[in-house]
Design a protein around this motif. Structure first.
Motif, PDB file in Angstrom:
ATOM      1  N   PRO A  34     -14.801  34.962 -10.867  1.00 52.91           N
ATOM      2  CA  PRO A  34     -13.651  35.284 -11.073  1.00 52.91           C
ATOM      3  C   PRO A  34     -12.879  34.646 -12.204  1.00 52.91           C
ATOM      4  O   PRO A  34     -13.399  33.670 -12.215  1.00 52.91           O
ATOM      5  CB  PRO A  34     -12.506  35.050  -9.892  1.00 52.91           C
ATOM      6  CG  PRO A  34     -13.864  34.602  -8.724  1.00 52.91           C
ATOM      7  CD  PRO A  34     -15.167  34.729  -9.250  1.00 52.91           C
ATOM      8  N   GLY A  35     -12.166  35.069 -13.107  1.00 56.31           N
ATOM      9  CA  GLY A  35     -11.455  34.300 -13.462  1.00 56.31           C
ATOM     10  C   GLY A  35      -9.904  34.259 -13.802  1.00 56.31           C
ATOM     11  O   GLY A  35      -9.136  34.442 -12.805  1.00 56.31           O
ATOM     12  N   TYR A  36      -9.340  33.054 -14.447  1.00 48.31           N
ATOM     13  CA  TYR A  36      -7.856  32.139 -14.124  1.00 48.31           C
ATOM     14  C   TYR A  36      -7.191  32.943 -15.357  1.00 48.31           C
ATOM     15  O   TYR A  36      -6.355  33.581 -15.378  1.00 48.31           O
ATOM     16  CB  TYR A  36      -7.580  31.229 -13.243  1.00 48.31           C
ATOM     17  CG  TYR A  36      -8.477  31.768 -11.721  1.00 48.31           C
ATOM     18  CD1 TYR A  36      -8.259  31.380 -10.692  1.00 48.31           C
ATOM     19  CD2 TYR A  36      -9.927  30.633 -11.827  1.00 48.31           C
ATOM     20  CE1 TYR A  36      -8.559  31.805  -9.851  1.00 48.31           C
ATOM     21  CE2 TYR A  36      -9.902  30.977 -10.741  1.00 48.31           C
ATOM     22  CZ  TYR A  36      -9.777  31.535  -9.787  1.00 48.31           C
ATOM     23  OH  TYR A  36     -10.412  31.507  -8.265  1.00 48.31           O
ATOM     24  N   LYS A  37      -8.184  31.864 -16.452  1.00 43.81           N
ATOM     25  CA  LYS A  37      -7.645  32.250 -17.936  1.00 43.81           C
ATOM     26  C   LYS A  37      -8.102  33.364 -18.508  1.00 43.81           C
ATOM     27  O   LYS A  37      -8.185  33.963 -19.442  1.00 43.81           O
ATOM     28  CB  LYS A  37      -7.428  30.556 -18.446  1.00 43.81           C
ATOM     29  CG  LYS A  37      -6.282  29.551 -18.063  1.00 43.81           C
ATOM     30  CD  LYS A  37      -6.359  28.614 -19.338  1.00 43.81           C
ATOM     31  CE  LYS A  37      -5.357  27.556 -18.189  1.00 43.81           C
ATOM     32  NZ  LYS A  37      -5.571  26.302 -18.722  1.00 43.81           N
ATOM     33  N   ASP A  38      -9.496  32.549 -17.829  1.00 38.93           N
ATOM     34  CA  ASP A  38     -11.088  33.954 -18.202  1.00 38.93           C
ATOM     35  C   ASP A  38     -10.783  35.693 -17.409  1.00 38.93           C
ATOM     36  O   ASP A  38     -10.306  35.654 -16.672  1.00 38.93           O
ATOM     37  CB  ASP A  38     -11.731  33.046 -18.599  1.00 38.93           C
ATOM     38  CG  ASP A  38     -11.981  31.932 -18.781  1.00 38.93           C
ATOM     39  OD1 ASP A  38     -11.594  31.836 -20.293  1.00 38.93           O
ATOM     40  OD2 ASP A  38     -13.135  31.023 -18.143  1.00 38.93           O
ATOM     41  N   ALA A  39     -11.863  36.159 -18.328  1.00 43.57           N
ATOM     42  CA  ALA A  39     -11.725  37.563 -17.674  1.00 43.57           C
ATOM     43  C   ALA A  39     -12.672  37.481 -16.361  1.00 43.57           C
ATOM     44  O   ALA A  39     -13.429  36.690 -15.725  1.00 43.57           O
ATOM     45  CB  ALA A  39     -12.120  37.780 -18.363  1.00 43.57           C
ATOM     46  N   ALA A  63      -8.851  40.760 -17.826  1.00 45.67           N
ATOM     47  CA  ALA A  63      -7.918  39.398 -18.657  1.00 45.67           C
ATOM     48  C   ALA A  63      -6.834  39.376 -17.973  1.00 45.67           C
ATOM     49  O   ALA A  63      -6.237  40.394 -18.355  1.00 45.67           O
ATOM     50  CB  ALA A  63      -8.661  38.365 -18.878  1.00 45.67           C
ATOM     51  N   GLY A  64      -5.895  38.728 -17.507  1.00 46.16           N
ATOM     52  CA  GLY A  64      -4.979  38.399 -16.960  1.00 46.16           C
ATOM     53  C   GLY A  64      -4.058  39.364 -16.246  1.00 46.16           C
ATOM     54  O   GLY A  64      -2.682  40.013 -16.585  1.00 46.16           O
ATOM     55  N   ASP A  68      -4.236  41.252  -6.727  1.00 41.70           N
ATOM     56  CA  ASP A  68      -3.445  42.869  -6.440  1.00 41.70           C
ATOM     57  C   ASP A  68      -4.337  43.613  -7.220  1.00 41.70           C
ATOM     58  O   ASP A  68      -5.231  44.410  -6.699  1.00 41.70           O
ATOM     59  CB  ASP A  68      -2.707  42.481  -6.224  1.00 41.70           C
ATOM     60  CG  ASP A  68      -2.182  43.230  -5.241  1.00 41.70           C
ATOM     61  OD1 ASP A  68      -2.660  43.752  -4.152  1.00 41.70           O
ATOM     62  OD2 ASP A  68      -1.071  44.157  -5.667  1.00 41.70           O
ATOM     63  N   LYS A  69      -4.225  43.320  -8.381  1.00 41.80           N
ATOM     64  CA  LYS A  69      -4.698  44.140  -9.270  1.00 41.80           C
ATOM     65  C   LYS A  69      -6.774  44.308  -9.279  1.00 41.80           C
ATOM     66  O   LYS A  69      -7.083  44.852  -9.383  1.00 41.80           O
ATOM     67  CB  LYS A  69      -4.384  43.836 -10.444  1.00 41.80           C
ATOM     68  CG  LYS A  69      -4.886  44.931 -11.671  1.00 41.80           C
ATOM     69  CD  LYS A  69      -4.745  46.792 -11.873  1.00 41.80           C
ATOM     70  CE  LYS A  69      -5.297  46.681 -12.758  1.00 41.80           C
ATOM     71  NZ  LYS A  69      -5.727  47.965 -13.021  1.00 41.80           N
ATOM     72  N   HIS A  70      -7.034  43.241  -9.307  1.00 45.90           N
ATOM     73  CA  HIS A  70      -8.076  43.086  -9.180  1.00 45.90           C
ATOM     74  C   HIS A  70      -8.893  43.629  -8.157  1.00 45.90           C
ATOM     75  O   HIS A  70      -9.800  44.223  -8.160  1.00 45.90           O
ATOM     76  CB  HIS A  70      -8.606  41.572  -9.294  1.00 45.90           C
ATOM     77  CG  HIS A  70      -8.355  40.460 -10.480  1.00 45.90           C
ATOM     78  ND1 HIS A  70      -9.164  40.850 -12.081  1.00 45.90           N
ATOM     79  CD2 HIS A  70      -8.101  39.616 -11.231  1.00 45.90           C
ATOM     80  CE1 HIS A  70      -8.725  40.265 -12.842  1.00 45.90           C
ATOM     81  NE2 HIS A  70      -8.114  39.542 -12.664  1.00 45.90           N
ATOM     82  N   ALA A  71      -8.456  43.076  -6.488  1.00 39.92           N
ATOM     83  CA  ALA A  71      -8.518  43.905  -5.381  1.00 39.92           C
ATOM     84  C   ALA A  71      -8.759  45.581  -5.445  1.00 39.92           C
ATOM     85  O   ALA A  71     -10.153  45.765  -4.597  1.00 39.92           O
ATOM     86  CB  ALA A  71      -7.779  43.328  -4.460  1.00 39.92           C
ATOM     87  N   PRO A 159     -25.586  27.701 -21.657  1.00 34.68           N
ATOM     88  CA  PRO A 159     -24.890  28.132 -22.459  1.00 34.68           C
ATOM     89  C   PRO A 159     -23.468  28.061 -22.595  1.00 34.68           C
ATOM     90  O   PRO A 159     -23.217  27.180 -22.350  1.00 34.68           O
ATOM     91  CB  PRO A 159     -24.809  29.527 -21.288  1.00 34.68           C
ATOM     92  CG  PRO A 159     -24.825  28.872 -19.641  1.00 34.68           C
ATOM     93  CD  PRO A 159     -25.960  27.880 -20.887  1.00 34.68           C
ATOM     94  N   GLU A 160     -23.601  29.139 -23.934  1.00 34.62           N
ATOM     95  CA  GLU A 160     -22.090  29.360 -24.052  1.00 34.62           C
ATOM     96  C   GLU A 160     -21.634  29.411 -23.232  1.00 34.62           C
ATOM     97  O   GLU A 160     -21.545  30.285 -22.814  1.00 34.62           O
ATOM     98  CB  GLU A 160     -22.273  29.972 -26.104  1.00 34.62           C
ATOM     99  CG  GLU A 160     -22.011  29.009 -26.833  1.00 34.62           C
ATOM    100  CD  GLU A 160     -21.886  28.283 -27.389  1.00 34.62           C
ATOM    101  OE1 GLU A 160     -20.257  28.126 -27.046  1.00 34.62           O
ATOM    102  OE2 GLU A 160     -22.130  27.567 -28.432  1.00 34.62           O
ATOM    103  N   HIS A 161     -19.881  28.974 -23.029  1.00 31.84           N
ATOM    104  CA  HIS A 161     -18.452  29.292 -22.469  1.00 31.84           C
ATOM    105  C   HIS A 161     -18.155  30.694 -23.526  1.00 31.84           C
ATOM    106  O   HIS A 161     -17.182  29.531 -24.583  1.00 31.84           O
ATOM    107  CB  HIS A 161     -18.133  28.646 -21.777  1.00 31.84           C
ATOM    108  CG  HIS A 161     -17.065  28.838 -20.831  1.00 31.84           C
ATOM    109  ND1 HIS A 161     -15.614  29.153 -20.904  1.00 31.84           N
ATOM    110  CD2 HIS A 161     -16.903  28.885 -19.806  1.00 31.84           C
ATOM    111  CE1 HIS A 161     -14.932  29.553 -20.177  1.00 31.84           C
ATOM    112  NE2 HIS A 161     -15.705  29.990 -19.541  1.00 31.84           N
ATOM    113  N   ASP A 162     -17.779  31.213 -23.329  1.00 29.20           N
ATOM    114  CA  ASP A 162     -16.912  32.701 -24.609  1.00 29.20           C
ATOM    115  C   ASP A 162     -16.939  33.391 -23.546  1.00 29.20           C
ATOM    116  O   ASP A 162     -16.858  33.811 -21.990  1.00 29.20           O
ATOM    117  CB  ASP A 162     -17.708  32.368 -25.770  1.00 29.20           C
ATOM    118  CG  ASP A 162     -19.293  33.408 -25.590  1.00 29.20           C
ATOM    119  OD1 ASP A 162     -18.907  34.262 -24.627  1.00 29.20           O
ATOM    120  OD2 ASP A 162     -19.547  33.313 -26.500  1.00 29.20           O
ATOM    121  N   GLN A 163     -16.122  34.660 -24.609  1.00 29.88           N
ATOM    122  CA  GLN A 163     -16.220  36.772 -23.633  1.00 29.88           C
ATOM    123  C   GLN A 163     -17.408  37.191 -23.092  1.00 29.88           C
ATOM    124  O   GLN A 163     -17.522  37.841 -22.266  1.00 29.88           O
ATOM    125  CB  GLN A 163     -15.617  37.069 -24.950  1.00 29.88           C
ATOM    126  CG  GLN A 163     -16.070  37.581 -25.815  1.00 29.88           C
ATOM    127  CD  GLN A 163     -16.146  37.008 -27.405  1.00 29.88           C
ATOM    128  OE1 GLN A 163     -15.869  35.866 -26.998  1.00 29.88           O
ATOM    129  NE2 GLN A 163     -16.293  37.785 -28.526  1.00 29.88           N
TER     130      GLN A 163
END
Length: 180
Positions: A34-39, A63-64, A68-71, A159-163
């Motif tokens: 799960p992402g909050y600011k991230d995807a 992201a964003g 409800d939409k994710h579920a 690891p890098e934290h990126d997209q």
């Protein structure tokens, strides 16, 4: 894109990208980061015990958008594929609780050991035991672009934290937790 010097996985998409047809023998499970600011990343994996091969057969990355939409998107994938088990980032307790109580989507806390988890996924890749369906473009990008951090002051490699890290985390949670 950066050079492949710090690339984590050496996935050969010319050999290991293929369509997949689920059989009654397959065990279906998913990984969720799960992402909050991230995807937010979700991937569905079929494991065929007779061959010992894992095949990533579907994905979702957004992201964003609301829970409800994710579920709703998770539910579509669960219903379409028959996922039995969803491994979620153990740090996402509130998200997991919301999924269970509001949307009737049960999850299991994933094993988050980063380096052993990456080593396990790399062993699957190196031994030709991980395939990916061609339409899973986010998974394929993550396998290609997931990198080790080049920060000098790290005590241990990370690891890098990126997209690319969100989907990589989702499939690592699923693959490593499923075998534990």
């Amino acid at each position: 894109f950066p050079s492949h010097d710090s690339q984590i996985y050496t996935f050969d998409s010319s050999k290991y990208v293929a369509d997949y047809y689920v059989s009654d023998e397959d065990e279906l499970f998913a990984g969720l980061d799960p992402g909050y600011k991230d995807a937010t990343a979700f991937c569905v994996i079929a494991y065929r015990p007779s061959t010992g091969v894992y095949h990533i057969i579907d994905e979702y990355l957004a992201a964003g958008v609301t829970t409800d939409k994710h579920a709703a998107e998770f539910r579509k994938l669960i219903d379409r594929t028959g996922v039995d088990l969803i491994f979620i980032d153990s740090a996402a307790a509130q998200f997991a609780s919301d999924l269970a109580y509001i949307y009737d989507i049960a999850t299991v806390r994933a094993k988050k050991d980063v380096l052993p988890g990456i080593a396990f996924v790399q062993s699957l890749v190196d031994n030709g035991r991980l395939y990916v369906s061609g339409h899973c473009t986010n998974v394929l990008e993550s396998l290609d672009q997931y990198r080790w951090s080049d920060k000098e002051n790290l005590i241990t490699e990370k690891p890098e934290h990126d997209q690319f890290s969100h989907m990589a985390d989702a499939f690592r949670y699923a693959l490593y937790s499923f075998t534990a």
